[in-house]
Scaffold this active site. Structure first.
Site, PDB file in Angstrom:
ATOM      1  N   HIS A 163      20.755  34.708  12.277  1.00 24.68           N
ATOM      2  CA  HIS A 163      19.909  35.866  11.883  1.00 24.68           C
ATOM      3  C   HIS A 163      20.883  36.717  10.689  1.00 24.68           C
ATOM      4  O   HIS A 163      20.889  37.956  10.633  1.00 24.68           O
ATOM      5  CB  HIS A 163      19.565  37.035  12.720  1.00 24.68           C
ATOM      6  CG  HIS A 163      18.670  36.020  14.040  1.00 24.68           C
ATOM      7  ND1 HIS A 163      19.254  35.858  15.307  1.00 24.68           N
ATOM      8  CD2 HIS A 163      17.340  35.869  14.011  1.00 24.68           C
ATOM      9  CE1 HIS A 163      18.143  35.340  16.013  1.00 24.68           C
ATOM     10  NE2 HIS A 163      17.097  35.076  15.307  1.00 24.68           N
TER      11      HIS A 163
HETATM   12  S1  FES Z   1      22.510  37.080  14.527  1.00 24.26           S
HETATM   13 FE1  FES Z   1      20.786  36.715  15.915  1.00 24.26          FE
HETATM   14  S2  FES Z   1      22.061  35.284  17.347  1.00 24.26           S
HETATM   15 FE2  FES Z   1      23.431  36.044  15.723  1.00 24.26          FE
END
Ligand code: FES
Length: 205
Positions: A163
């Site tokens: 993410h």
């Molecule tokens: S940013 Fe979501 S698991 Fe690392």
């Protein structure tokens, strides 16, 4: 910069976090689906599962290299930073969510790492390589400068492919990212100039 690793990872159903880390990395594509571990003196498998400390000789670790060892089923990164990289860390404080590691200090940053470089020795970083958002394993992005998924003023660090959380070379998370905390610094200590003990910090050296 190079990633000096060897050995192989083990995955079992009792290691939920590690399973998440592996599957996230796979989704990202082009990312290793299993992080290899360095072979060191090791306690028995049963002792390791119970959380036994792991001894690592970092005498051969060169500046710019990172090795990964396994502790409690988690990847622990040991990175030898350059003097320039250490000097750059303080300049990033304004961009970080928790530059002084004040959040959850007992859980994420032992006292001896509550400093600007988050380490006992300024050049040697020791962190658990699992993102504090949902447990993916961030990937090395040590090269400074513009590159995909990173800001143009990137100074080197780690990128979580799941993410987009980014961490500097002290494992500190940047502001406004999904990861709520810095990468955890595990309990550790030096038994000698080059011997590290991961998982314990009170044993008499
Ligand atoms: S940013 Fe979501 S698991 Fe690392």
């Amino acid at each position: 910069m190079s990633d000096m690793t060897s050995g192989s990872a083990r995955i079992d159903t009792s290691k939920r976090t590690w399973l998440i880390a592996s599957s996230c990395a796979g989704v990202a594509g082009g990312v290793a689906t299993a992080i290899p571990f360095v072979s060191t003196f090791q306690p028995s498998e049963k002792a390791k599962a119970a959380g036994a400390a792991v001894e690592v000789d970092i005498g051969g670790l060169k500046v710019g290299e990172k090795i990964t060892v396994e502790w409690r089923g988690k990847p622990v990164w040991i990175l030898k930073r350059t003097p320039e990289q250490v000097a750059e860390l303080a300049k990033l404080d304004g961009q970080l969510a928790d530059p002084l590691s004040k959040r959850h200090p007992d859980e994420f940053t032992p006292k001896y790492a509550q400093n600007g470089h988050r380490s006992i020795k300024p050049d040697v970083l020791v962190v658990v390589g699992i993102c504090t958002h949902l447990g993916c394993s961030p990937i090395d992005r040590f090269q400074a400068g513009p590159q995909p998924s990173l800001p143009n003023d990137w100074e080197g660090g780690f990128l979580c492919p799941c993410h987009g959380s980014t961490f500097d070379l002290a494992g500190r998370v940047f502001k406004n990212k999904p990861a709520p905390d810095n990468l955890p610094v595990p309990p550790h200590m030096y038994l000698s100039e080059t011997k590290l003990l991961i998982g314990e910090d009170s044993k008499k050296a």
